[in-house]
Scaffold this motif. Structure first.
Motif, PDB file in Angstrom:
ATOM      1  N   ASN A 142      23.049  53.546  32.007  1.00  0.00           N
ATOM      2  CA  ASN A 142      24.033  54.490  31.487  1.00  0.00           C
ATOM      3  C   ASN A 142      25.119  54.690  32.539  1.00  0.00           C
ATOM      4  O   ASN A 142      25.020  55.567  33.395  1.00  0.00           O
ATOM      5  N   PRO A 143      26.181  53.868  32.510  1.00  0.00           N
ATOM      6  CA  PRO A 143      27.211  53.960  33.554  1.00  0.00           C
ATOM      7  C   PRO A 143      27.984  55.267  33.559  1.00  0.00           C
ATOM      8  O   PRO A 143      28.624  55.599  34.551  1.00  0.00           O
ATOM      9  N   VAL A 144      27.940  56.015  32.456  1.00  0.00           N
ATOM     10  CA  VAL A 144      28.752  57.238  32.370  1.00  0.00           C
ATOM     11  C   VAL A 144      27.890  58.493  32.437  1.00  0.00           C
ATOM     12  O   VAL A 144      28.327  59.564  32.018  1.00  0.00           O
ATOM     13  N   ALA A 145      26.688  58.376  32.974  1.00  0.00           N
ATOM     14  CA  ALA A 145      25.804  59.541  33.041  1.00  0.00           C
ATOM     15  C   ALA A 145      26.314  60.577  34.029  1.00  0.00           C
ATOM     16  O   ALA A 145      26.039  61.767  33.883  1.00  0.00           O
ATOM     17  N   LYS A 146      27.045  60.138  35.036  1.00  0.00           N
ATOM     18  CA  LYS A 146      27.566  61.065  36.050  1.00  0.00           C
ATOM     19  C   LYS A 146      29.073  61.213  35.879  1.00  0.00           C
ATOM     20  O   LYS A 146      29.692  60.606  35.026  1.00  0.00           O
ATOM     21  N   ASP A 147      29.663  62.035  36.763  1.00  0.00           N
ATOM     22  CA  ASP A 147      31.084  62.347  36.615  1.00  0.00           C
ATOM     23  C   ASP A 147      31.995  61.314  37.257  1.00  0.00           C
ATOM     24  O   ASP A 147      33.211  61.445  37.194  1.00  0.00           O
ATOM     25  N   LYS A 148      31.436  60.296  37.904  1.00  0.00           N
ATOM     26  CA  LYS A 148      32.272  59.229  38.468  1.00  0.00           C
ATOM     27  C   LYS A 148      31.484  57.928  38.491  1.00  0.00           C
ATOM     28  O   LYS A 148      30.251  57.920  38.442  1.00  0.00           O
ATOM     29  N   LEU A 149      32.215  56.821  38.564  1.00  0.00           N
ATOM     30  CA  LEU A 149      31.619  55.484  38.500  1.00  0.00           C
ATOM     31  C   LEU A 149      32.278  54.591  39.531  1.00  0.00           C
ATOM     32  O   LEU A 149      33.505  54.585  39.661  1.00  0.00           O
ATOM     33  N   ARG A 150      31.474  53.832  40.273  1.00  0.00           N
ATOM     34  CA  ARG A 150      32.021  52.898  41.253  1.00  0.00           C
ATOM     35  C   ARG A 150      32.164  51.512  40.642  1.00  0.00           C
ATOM     36  O   ARG A 150      31.243  51.011  39.991  1.00  0.00           O
ATOM     37  N   LEU A 151      33.317  50.924  40.857  1.00  0.00           N
ATOM     38  CA  LEU A 151      33.580  49.557  40.422  1.00  0.00           C
ATOM     39  C   LEU A 151      33.651  48.646  41.635  1.00  0.00           C
ATOM     40  O   LEU A 151      34.197  49.031  42.673  1.00  0.00           O
ATOM     41  N   GLN A 152      33.121  47.442  41.506  1.00  0.00           N
ATOM     42  CA  GLN A 152      33.210  46.443  42.559  1.00  0.00           C
ATOM     43  C   GLN A 152      34.038  45.269  42.023  1.00  0.00           C
ATOM     44  O   GLN A 152      33.642  44.626  41.056  1.00  0.00           O
ATOM     45  N   VAL A 153      35.176  45.035  42.668  1.00  0.00           N
ATOM     46  CA  VAL A 153      36.118  44.015  42.192  1.00  0.00           C
ATOM     47  C   VAL A 153      36.293  42.964  43.287  1.00  0.00           C
ATOM     48  O   VAL A 153      36.821  43.264  44.355  1.00  0.00           O
ATOM     49  N   PRO A 154      35.846  41.731  43.062  1.00  0.00           N
ATOM     50  CA  PRO A 154      36.011  40.680  44.074  1.00  0.00           C
ATOM     51  C   PRO A 154      37.370  39.992  43.970  1.00  0.00           C
ATOM     52  O   PRO A 154      37.888  39.762  42.873  1.00  0.00           O
ATOM     53  N   PHE A 155      37.948  39.676  45.122  1.00  0.00           N
ATOM     54  CA  PHE A 155      39.209  38.906  45.192  1.00  0.00           C
ATOM     55  C   PHE A 155      38.977  37.730  46.135  1.00  0.00           C
ATOM     56  O   PHE A 155      38.500  37.908  47.263  1.00  0.00           O
ATOM     57  N   GLY A 156      39.317  36.532  45.671  1.00  0.00           N
ATOM     58  CA  GLY A 156      39.176  35.345  46.503  1.00  0.00           C
ATOM     59  C   GLY A 156      40.524  34.916  47.069  1.00  0.00           C
ATOM     60  O   GLY A 156      41.506  34.832  46.332  1.00  0.00           O
ATOM     61  N   ILE A 157      40.584  34.658  48.384  1.00  0.00           N
ATOM     62  CA  ILE A 157      41.809  34.184  49.027  1.00  0.00           C
ATOM     63  C   ILE A 157      41.500  32.894  49.769  1.00  0.00           C
ATOM     64  O   ILE A 157      40.327  32.565  50.024  1.00  0.00           O
ATOM     65  N   GLY A 158      42.544  32.153  50.129  1.00  0.00           N
ATOM     66  CA  GLY A 158      42.351  30.890  50.825  1.00  0.00           C
ATOM     67  C   GLY A 158      41.935  31.083  52.275  1.00  0.00           C
ATOM     68  O   GLY A 158      42.162  32.143  52.880  1.00  0.00           O
ATOM     69  N   TYR A 159      41.351  30.046  52.858  1.00  0.00           N
ATOM     70  CA  TYR A 159      40.897  30.118  54.245  1.00  0.00           C
ATOM     71  C   TYR A 159      42.078  30.250  55.216  1.00  0.00           C
ATOM     72  O   TYR A 159      41.917  30.789  56.317  1.00  0.00           O
ATOM     73  N   ASP A 160      43.239  29.770  54.824  1.00  0.00           N
ATOM     74  CA  ASP A 160      44.406  29.842  55.704  1.00  0.00           C
ATOM     75  C   ASP A 160      45.192  31.143  55.536  1.00  0.00           C
ATOM     76  O   ASP A 160      46.146  31.390  56.284  1.00  0.00           O
ATOM     77  N   ASP A 161      44.811  32.002  54.591  1.00  0.00           N
ATOM     78  CA  ASP A 161      45.545  33.246  54.345  1.00  0.00           C
ATOM     79  C   ASP A 161      45.124  34.337  55.325  1.00  0.00           C
ATOM     80  O   ASP A 161      44.037  34.289  55.929  1.00  0.00           O
ATOM     81  N   ASP A 162      45.985  35.348  55.461  1.00  0.00           N
ATOM     82  CA  ASP A 162      45.758  36.455  56.386  1.00  0.00           C
ATOM     83  C   ASP A 162      44.797  37.463  55.745  1.00  0.00           C
ATOM     84  O   ASP A 162      45.144  38.149  54.772  1.00  0.00           O
ATOM     85  N   ILE A 163      43.586  37.572  56.292  1.00  0.00           N
ATOM     86  CA  ILE A 163      42.573  38.463  55.727  1.00  0.00           C
ATOM     87  C   ILE A 163      43.001  39.921  55.853  1.00  0.00           C
ATOM     88  O   ILE A 163      42.832  40.720  54.930  1.00  0.00           O
ATOM     89  N   GLU A 164      43.575  40.294  56.997  1.00  0.00           N
ATOM     90  CA  GLU A 164      43.979  41.682  57.196  1.00  0.00           C
ATOM     91  C   GLU A 164      45.095  42.084  56.231  1.00  0.00           C
ATOM     92  O   GLU A 164      45.098  43.195  55.681  1.00  0.00           O
ATOM     93  N   LEU A 165      46.067  41.190  56.016  1.00  0.00           N
ATOM     94  CA  LEU A 165      47.139  41.484  55.073  1.00  0.00           C
ATOM     95  C   LEU A 165      46.593  41.625  53.658  1.00  0.00           C
ATOM     96  O   LEU A 165      46.982  42.548  52.916  1.00  0.00           O
ATOM     97  N   ALA A 166      45.700  40.743  53.275  1.00  0.00           N
ATOM     98  CA  ALA A 166      45.104  40.820  51.939  1.00  0.00           C
ATOM     99  C   ALA A 166      44.317  42.121  51.774  1.00  0.00           C
ATOM    100  O   ALA A 166      44.379  42.779  50.727  1.00  0.00           O
TER     101      ALA A 166
END
Length: 300
Positions: A182-206
């Protein structure tokens, strides 16, 4: 065959004896009729008023809605009517009939119980749903690979509207025997959203972009604050997983907020030149065609 002592003759009980002392004709018959009517009405009216009031107060304290209270109140009325029937027979001096009815009722209950095991199991499960409240009407639930919005809860089945607008009628025992999410049993819900970036990209900027877009979105909570963690080094990408919270969640809020958030991050990635790679496969080897030497000699 069973011989049941169904004796309809009676002295009219206490009322019949009082009438007999007054030398009233047909005192036994009148006492039986008046005793039954008086006993039934008094017990039914007083018992229903008192018991219904108590049960309704208990249900109100438990937070049961009107739909849940109606079948329970019907059961209360049936129980009171059965007790009133017994009181009417007793006051009318027809206790032998009451005993016979009880014997017949016990045998019938046993037979019906064996024939209706699944119905009884679902009924008991429905009571557990009303008391334990694992979900309520309009909640979004998931179970056994199914998901949808609860539209109705009865003592035997629960009706769930899927997100494809299909109506599922689910036996209550299936919802109490397994795991329900029951995802809505409480007053808030956490979402986990993955983003994939290239190995040559700036991790800190992303990471900064992902956090900034979360903070600017009105549907994402500031407390708890959004966070980003590097969770995986894949074959073709580095995975940054964003954890965000939404308040008063529903299925619509979940889909809308996630979609807008991912769209905003993708747009910022494009502006900053951060690549979202897709899997690449490199094929190597040799290609040979048989018979080419014979073809060359023939042309010569």
């Amino acid at each position: 065959m069973f011989a049941l002592p169904l004796q309809l003759q009676s002295d009219g009980g206490a009322i019949g004896r009082i009438l007999a002392e007054q030398s009233i004709p047909y005192a036994g018959v009148l006492g039986t009729i008046l005793g039954f009517i008086l006993g039934f009405l008094v017990v039914y009216i007083v018992g229903k008023a008192a018991l219904s009031s108590i049960v309704r107060r208990v249900l109100d304290r438990r937070g049961a809605n009107e739909h849940a209270q109606k079948p329970l109140m019907k059961i209360v009325s049936l129980v009171v009517a059965f007790v009133a029937l017994g009181a009417g027979f007793a006051l009318a001096g027809l206790g032998n009939i009451l005993q016979s009815l009880a014997t017949i009722g016990a045998a019938a209950t046993l037979a019906i119980g064996f024939a209706m095991q699944d119905v009884i199991a679902n009924f008991v499960a429905g009571i557990f749903i009303f008391t334990d409240k694992p979900f309520r009407i309009n909640d979004w639930i998931e179970w056994d690979g199914n998901s949808g919005i609860v539209e109705d809860i009865s003592f035997r089945v629960t009706r769930v509207r899927t997100f494809d607008n299909e109506l599922l009628t689910v036996p209550n025992s299936q919802l109490t025997d397994g795991v329900i999410k029951n995802p809505v049993a409480k007053d808030k819900l956490r979402l986990q959203v993955p983003f994939g970036i290239g190995y040559d990209d700036d991790i800190e900027l992303a990471t900064d972009i992902i956090l900034e877009e979360a903070e600017e979105h009105d549907g994402i909570m500031d407390d708890p604050a959004p966070s980003v963690r590097l969770t995986e080094l894949g074959d073709s990408s580095v995975t940054l997983k964003s954890r965000i919270w939404i308040a008063n969640p529903s299925r619509a809020d979940f889909v809308k907020t996630r979609g807008e958030y991912v769209t905003a991050v993708k747009r910022r990635f494009d502006e900053e030149g951060i690549d979202i790679p897709y899997p690449n496969r490199t094929l190597s080897g040799e290609l040979s065609i048989g018979g080419m030497d014979r073809l060359v000699r023939t042309n010569d």
